[in-house]
Design an enzyme around this catalytic site. Structure first.
Site, short mmCIF file in Angstrom:
data_model
loop_
_atom_site.label_atom_id
_atom_site.label_comp_id
_atom_site.label_asym_id
_atom_site.label_seq_id
_atom_site.Cartn_x
_atom_site.Cartn_y
_atom_site.Cartn_z
N GLN A 123 0.84 -1.20 0.00
CA GLN A 123 0.00 0.00 0.00
C GLN A 123 0.88 1.25 0.00
O GLN A 123 1.67 1.46 0.92
CB GLN A 123 -0.89 -0.01 1.25
CG GLN A 123 -1.62 1.30 1.54
CD GLN A 123 -2.63 1.66 0.48
OE1 GLN A 123 -2.39 2.54 -0.34
NE2 GLN A 123 -3.76 0.97 0.48
N GLY B 230 -24.87 1.02 2.16
CA GLY B 230 -24.23 -0.29 2.04
C GLY B 230 -22.93 -0.18 1.27
O GLY B 230 -22.61 0.86 0.69
N LEU C 10 -21.31 -0.86 -1.85
CA LEU C 10 -21.68 -1.20 -3.22
C LEU C 10 -20.54 -1.89 -3.97
O LEU C 10 -20.78 -2.59 -4.95
CB LEU C 10 -22.09 0.07 -3.98
CG LEU C 10 -23.27 0.85 -3.36
CD1 LEU C 10 -23.55 2.08 -4.20
CD2 LEU C 10 -24.50 -0.04 -3.27
N GLU D 204 -8.72 -0.60 0.87
CA GLU D 204 -8.36 -0.46 2.30
C GLU D 204 -9.22 0.57 3.02
O GLU D 204 -9.57 0.39 4.18
CB GLU D 204 -6.87 -0.12 2.46
CG GLU D 204 -6.46 -0.05 3.94
CD GLU D 204 -4.97 -0.21 4.15
OE1 GLU D 204 -4.52 0.09 5.28
OE2 GLU D 204 -4.25 -0.61 3.22
N ARG E 71 -6.76 8.09 -7.85
CA ARG E 71 -7.57 8.95 -6.97
C ARG E 71 -6.95 10.33 -6.79
O ARG E 71 -7.59 11.25 -6.35
CB ARG E 71 -7.72 8.28 -5.59
CG ARG E 71 -8.69 7.10 -5.59
CD ARG E 71 -9.22 6.89 -4.18
NE ARG E 71 -10.17 5.80 -4.17
CZ ARG E 71 -9.89 4.55 -3.80
NH1 ARG E 71 -8.66 4.24 -3.43
NH2 ARG E 71 -10.81 3.61 -3.81
#
Length: 285
Positions: free
Chosen positions: A44, A65, A67, A85, A122
């Site tokens: 990571q 929830g 997804l 993570e 991201r």
């Protein structure tokens, strides 16, 4: 775009961005695994997780929830995270006993690559985490900087500038990791080359909240004071043609006018062997 990048690194379409049961042709099994049987990914790239962001994600998951299942691989008596993570940490905060998961058979190179790519996409990594991610991808896939840049859709100079940050002392890298200084501060420190001077200026930046321009001014003065006599002599003899001086001064004056209008302009001047380079960035917002 994400799937095309994954294919570049030999990962195919292994990771589905939504619940596989909802997509046509997606037959991967989603399993509920004990949350205590899952361990973090050793590859990571993200070393700092915002608790506030994890709390927000936990609230979203509690309402809607999870997804998108997390991706894991079997390792001895437990499961090792490949991707997801933040979702796993959020599920822990919600005190879930089980978490939706897809079990994949990935080797170390695939696991490392997927974790790195997921975070790079991201764009939330610090610059030093990003640099370390690039270094890992180059290592795992035996790439050049140019080939890595092509696979990620970035400029080769962007990759090279990030990787140069890894030459800085650990104290400077930690400051970048904690966002105590900016990338432009760090790139100014690289110019000093001497590690003791780099750390000295780093502490001045933090202690006195120096701007990038102030940091560059300090670096210029320190470089002048640390030059060897023969280097100073050679520097004094060097001169630019009149037309080049006019062009450079015109660019500087134009940028100063833009800054006076209230816009934030990021600029850097570099003197290279064959040319003088201006790098200018004007934020859209």
């Amino acid at each position: 775009m994400r799937n095309s990048i994954q294919r570049f690194f030999g990962l195919g379409d292994e990771v589905k961005r939504e619940n596989p049961e909802e997509g046509a042709g997606h037959s991967e099994e989603v399993r509920l695994l004990p949350i205590t049987a899952i361990v973090p990914n050793p590859f990571q790239p993200r070393t700092i997780f915002s608790e506030e962001t994890i709390d927000e994600l936990a609230r979203t998951i509690q309402t809607h929830g999870m997804l998108q299942p997390i991706i894991v691989r079997e390792r001895e008596n437990n499961y090792e995270l490949i991707a997801g993570e933040r979702r796993w940490r959020a599920a822990q905060k919600l005190e879930w006993s089980e978490v939706p998961s897809i079990v994949k058979e990935f080797n170390d190179a695939q696991t490392a690559s997927l974790a790195l790519i997921e975070n790079l996409q991201r764009e939330e990594l610090t610059v030093i985490e990003e640099a370390r991610a690039y270094e890992q991808l180059i290592h795992w896939h035996k790439l050049t900087q140019e080939s890595l840049a092509q696979r990620l859709g970035k400029g080769q100079s962007t990759i090279a500038n990030k990787l140069r940050l890894l030459s800085l002392p650990e104290e400077v890298q930690t400051a970048l990791l904690q966002r105590d200084i900016s990338e432009r501060h760090a790139r100014t420190l690289i110019r000093l080359k001497d590690e003791s001077l780099q750390i000295q200026l780093l502490r001045a930046i933090i202690d006195h909240s120096l701007s990038v321009k102030e940091t560059e001014a300090y670096a210029e003065r320190w470089l002048e004071n640390t030059e060897k006599p023969e280097e100073k002599k050679r520097t004094k003899k060097q001169h630019f043609p009149k037309d080049l001086r006019i062009a450079m001064n015109t660019i500087r004056q134009s940028l100063e006018m833009v800054e006076k209008s209230g816009m934030q302009v990021e600029r850097q001047e570099e003197e290279l062997d064959d040319y003088y380079q201006f790098t200018i960035r004007i934020p859209k917002k």
